[in-house]
Motif scaffolding. Structure first.
Motif, PDB file in Angstrom:
ATOM      1  N   GLY A  67     -22.406 -20.900  51.637  1.00  0.00           N
ATOM      2  CA  GLY A  67     -23.540 -19.992  51.731  1.00  0.00           C
ATOM      3  C   GLY A  67     -24.879 -20.663  51.507  1.00  0.00           C
ATOM      4  O   GLY A  67     -25.704 -20.159  50.771  1.00  0.00           O
ATOM      5  N   GLY A  68     -25.089 -21.806  52.106  1.00  0.00           N
ATOM      6  CA  GLY A  68     -26.364 -22.504  51.986  1.00  0.00           C
ATOM      7  C   GLY A  68     -26.416 -23.508  50.855  1.00  0.00           C
ATOM      8  O   GLY A  68     -27.403 -24.225  50.708  1.00  0.00           O
ATOM      9  N   LEU A  69     -25.385 -23.586  50.049  1.00  0.00           N
ATOM     10  CA  LEU A  69     -25.341 -24.535  48.947  1.00  0.00           C
ATOM     11  C   LEU A  69     -24.658 -25.807  49.423  1.00  0.00           C
ATOM     12  O   LEU A  69     -23.518 -25.770  49.901  1.00  0.00           O
ATOM     13  N   ASP A  70     -25.345 -26.938  49.300  1.00  0.00           N
ATOM     14  CA  ASP A  70     -24.809 -28.213  49.762  1.00  0.00           C
ATOM     15  C   ASP A  70     -24.320 -29.009  48.558  1.00  0.00           C
ATOM     16  O   ASP A  70     -25.113 -29.452  47.722  1.00  0.00           O
ATOM     17  N   LEU A  71     -23.013 -29.188  48.462  1.00  0.00           N
ATOM     18  CA  LEU A  71     -22.424 -29.920  47.348  1.00  0.00           C
ATOM     19  C   LEU A  71     -22.134 -31.380  47.673  1.00  0.00           C
ATOM     20  O   LEU A  71     -21.621 -32.104  46.823  1.00  0.00           O
ATOM     21  N   SER A  72     -22.467 -31.819  48.875  1.00  0.00           N
ATOM     22  CA  SER A  72     -22.159 -33.188  49.257  1.00  0.00           C
ATOM     23  C   SER A  72     -22.880 -34.232  48.398  1.00  0.00           C
ATOM     24  O   SER A  72     -22.260 -35.248  48.057  1.00  0.00           O
ATOM     25  N   PRO A  73     -24.149 -34.046  47.982  1.00  0.00           N
ATOM     26  CA  PRO A  73     -24.745 -35.048  47.084  1.00  0.00           C
ATOM     27  C   PRO A  73     -24.019 -35.151  45.746  1.00  0.00           C
ATOM     28  O   PRO A  73     -23.879 -36.241  45.198  1.00  0.00           O
ATOM     29  N   LEU A  74     -23.530 -34.025  45.248  1.00  0.00           N
ATOM     30  CA  LEU A  74     -22.789 -34.039  43.989  1.00  0.00           C
ATOM     31  C   LEU A  74     -21.487 -34.831  44.129  1.00  0.00           C
ATOM     32  O   LEU A  74     -21.125 -35.614  43.247  1.00  0.00           O
ATOM     33  N   ILE A  75     -20.807 -34.654  45.234  1.00  0.00           N
ATOM     34  CA  ILE A  75     -19.563 -35.382  45.470  1.00  0.00           C
ATOM     35  C   ILE A  75     -19.831 -36.876  45.639  1.00  0.00           C
ATOM     36  O   ILE A  75     -19.088 -37.723  45.130  1.00  0.00           O
ATOM     37  N   VAL A  76     -20.917 -37.210  46.340  1.00  0.00           N
ATOM     38  CA  VAL A  76     -21.283 -38.619  46.511  1.00  0.00           C
ATOM     39  C   VAL A  76     -21.627 -39.249  45.162  1.00  0.00           C
ATOM     40  O   VAL A  76     -21.193 -40.359  44.859  1.00  0.00           O
ATOM     41  N   LEU A  77     -22.390 -38.544  44.330  1.00  0.00           N
ATOM     42  CA  LEU A  77     -22.712 -39.059  42.997  1.00  0.00           C
ATOM     43  C   LEU A  77     -21.458 -39.232  42.151  1.00  0.00           C
ATOM     44  O   LEU A  77     -21.316 -40.226  41.436  1.00  0.00           O
ATOM     45  N   PHE A  78     -20.551 -38.287  42.230  1.00  0.00           N
ATOM     46  CA  PHE A  78     -19.290 -38.399  41.502  1.00  0.00           C
ATOM     47  C   PHE A  78     -18.521 -39.643  41.941  1.00  0.00           C
ATOM     48  O   PHE A  78     -17.990 -40.387  41.113  1.00  0.00           O
ATOM     49  N   ALA A  79     -18.470 -39.875  43.249  1.00  0.00           N
ATOM     50  CA  ALA A  79     -17.754 -41.043  43.771  1.00  0.00           C
ATOM     51  C   ALA A  79     -18.423 -42.349  43.337  1.00  0.00           C
ATOM     52  O   ALA A  79     -17.742 -43.316  42.967  1.00  0.00           O
ATOM     53  N   ILE A  80     -19.749 -42.388  43.361  1.00  0.00           N
ATOM     54  CA  ILE A  80     -20.464 -43.601  42.943  1.00  0.00           C
ATOM     55  C   ILE A  80     -20.218 -43.891  41.471  1.00  0.00           C
ATOM     56  O   ILE A  80     -19.928 -45.029  41.088  1.00  0.00           O
ATOM     57  N   ILE A  81     -20.307 -42.869  40.640  1.00  0.00           N
ATOM     58  CA  ILE A  81     -20.089 -43.066  39.202  1.00  0.00           C
ATOM     59  C   ILE A  81     -18.642 -43.471  38.932  1.00  0.00           C
ATOM     60  O   ILE A  81     -18.373 -44.330  38.086  1.00  0.00           O
ATOM     61  N   ALA A  82     -17.688 -42.880  39.660  1.00  0.00           N
ATOM     62  CA  ALA A  82     -16.284 -43.258  39.493  1.00  0.00           C
ATOM     63  C   ALA A  82     -16.072 -44.723  39.879  1.00  0.00           C
ATOM     64  O   ALA A  82     -15.358 -45.458  39.172  1.00  0.00           O
ATOM     65  N   LEU A  83     -16.678 -45.166  40.974  1.00  0.00           N
ATOM     66  CA  LEU A  83     -16.561 -46.574  41.375  1.00  0.00           C
ATOM     67  C   LEU A  83     -17.192 -47.508  40.341  1.00  0.00           C
ATOM     68  O   LEU A  83     -16.646 -48.581  40.056  1.00  0.00           O
ATOM     69  N   GLU A  84     -18.333 -47.099  39.778  1.00  0.00           N
ATOM     70  CA  GLU A  84     -18.956 -47.914  38.733  1.00  0.00           C
ATOM     71  C   GLU A  84     -18.041 -48.044  37.523  1.00  0.00           C
ATOM     72  O   GLU A  84     -17.885 -49.133  36.962  1.00  0.00           O
ATOM     73  N   ILE A  85     -17.424 -46.950  37.115  1.00  0.00           N
ATOM     74  CA  ILE A  85     -16.519 -46.985  35.961  1.00  0.00           C
ATOM     75  C   ILE A  85     -15.309 -47.870  36.255  1.00  0.00           C
ATOM     76  O   ILE A  85     -14.893 -48.672  35.414  1.00  0.00           O
ATOM     77  N   ILE A  86     -14.751 -47.747  37.449  1.00  0.00           N
ATOM     78  CA  ILE A  86     -13.595 -48.560  37.820  1.00  0.00           C
ATOM     79  C   ILE A  86     -13.953 -50.038  37.814  1.00  0.00           C
ATOM     80  O   ILE A  86     -13.203 -50.876  37.291  1.00  0.00           O
ATOM     81  N   LEU A  87     -15.109 -50.391  38.379  1.00  0.00           N
ATOM     82  CA  LEU A  87     -15.516 -51.797  38.403  1.00  0.00           C
ATOM     83  C   LEU A  87     -15.785 -52.324  36.999  1.00  0.00           C
ATOM     84  O   LEU A  87     -15.399 -53.461  36.674  1.00  0.00           O
ATOM     85  N   GLN A  88     -16.431 -51.535  36.157  1.00  0.00           N
ATOM     86  CA  GLN A  88     -16.723 -51.998  34.802  1.00  0.00           C
ATOM     87  C   GLN A  88     -15.462 -52.132  33.962  1.00  0.00           C
ATOM     88  O   GLN A  88     -15.338 -53.067  33.170  1.00  0.00           O
ATOM     89  N   ASN A  89     -14.509 -51.229  34.124  1.00  0.00           N
ATOM     90  CA  ASN A  89     -13.279 -51.312  33.339  1.00  0.00           C
ATOM     91  C   ASN A  89     -12.363 -52.433  33.796  1.00  0.00           C
ATOM     92  O   ASN A  89     -11.558 -52.929  33.011  1.00  0.00           O
ATOM     93  N   ASN A  90     -12.471 -52.829  35.055  1.00  0.00           N
ATOM     94  CA  ASN A  90     -11.614 -53.897  35.563  1.00  0.00           C
ATOM     95  C   ASN A  90     -12.334 -55.241  35.675  1.00  0.00           C
ATOM     96  O   ASN A  90     -11.827 -56.154  36.300  1.00  0.00           O
ATOM     97  N   ARG A  91     -13.496 -55.330  35.083  1.00  0.00           N
ATOM     98  CA  ARG A  91     -14.258 -56.570  35.130  1.00  0.00           C
ATOM     99  C   ARG A  91     -13.482 -57.728  34.495  1.00  0.00           C
ATOM    100  O   ARG A  91     -13.519 -58.846  34.967  1.00  0.00           O
TER     101      ARG A  91
END
Length: 95
Positions: A67-91
């Protein structure tokens, strides 16, 4: 290999900055604080649109209509933060 992880984390940080800037700019334009007839605002807006639309597009196709609400930026931010956490934990595996 550690420098490669640092470069990837830097790229993810820049991507996160672009998403935040696009999100804030969209709200400012929606509430008519900024106007797209201003040259610098329109250049930044359309530049961010060109950068982020290839990322947002496939996500928008898979999301249900909200209904006019765009959640795609939220999903992209979630994915970016998840990738950052994965990279930092597996450093430690790459050192």
């Amino acid at each position: 290999m550690a420098s490669l992880i640092d470069i990837l984390l830097l790229a993810l940080g820049i991507a996160k900055l672009f998403v935040f800037a696009h999100f804030i700019l969209s709200w400012l334009i929606s509430f008519q604080v900024l106007n797209l007839s201003q040259p610098i605002v329109s250049q930044i807006w359309y530049g961010l649109q060109r950068i982020l639309e290839p990322v947002y597009g496939p996500i928008r196709k898979r999301l249900p209509a909200m209904g006019g609400l765009d959640l795609s930026p939220l999903i992209v931010l979630f994915a970016i933060i998840a990738l950052e956490i994965i990279l930092q934990n597996n450093r430690g595996l790459f050192v």
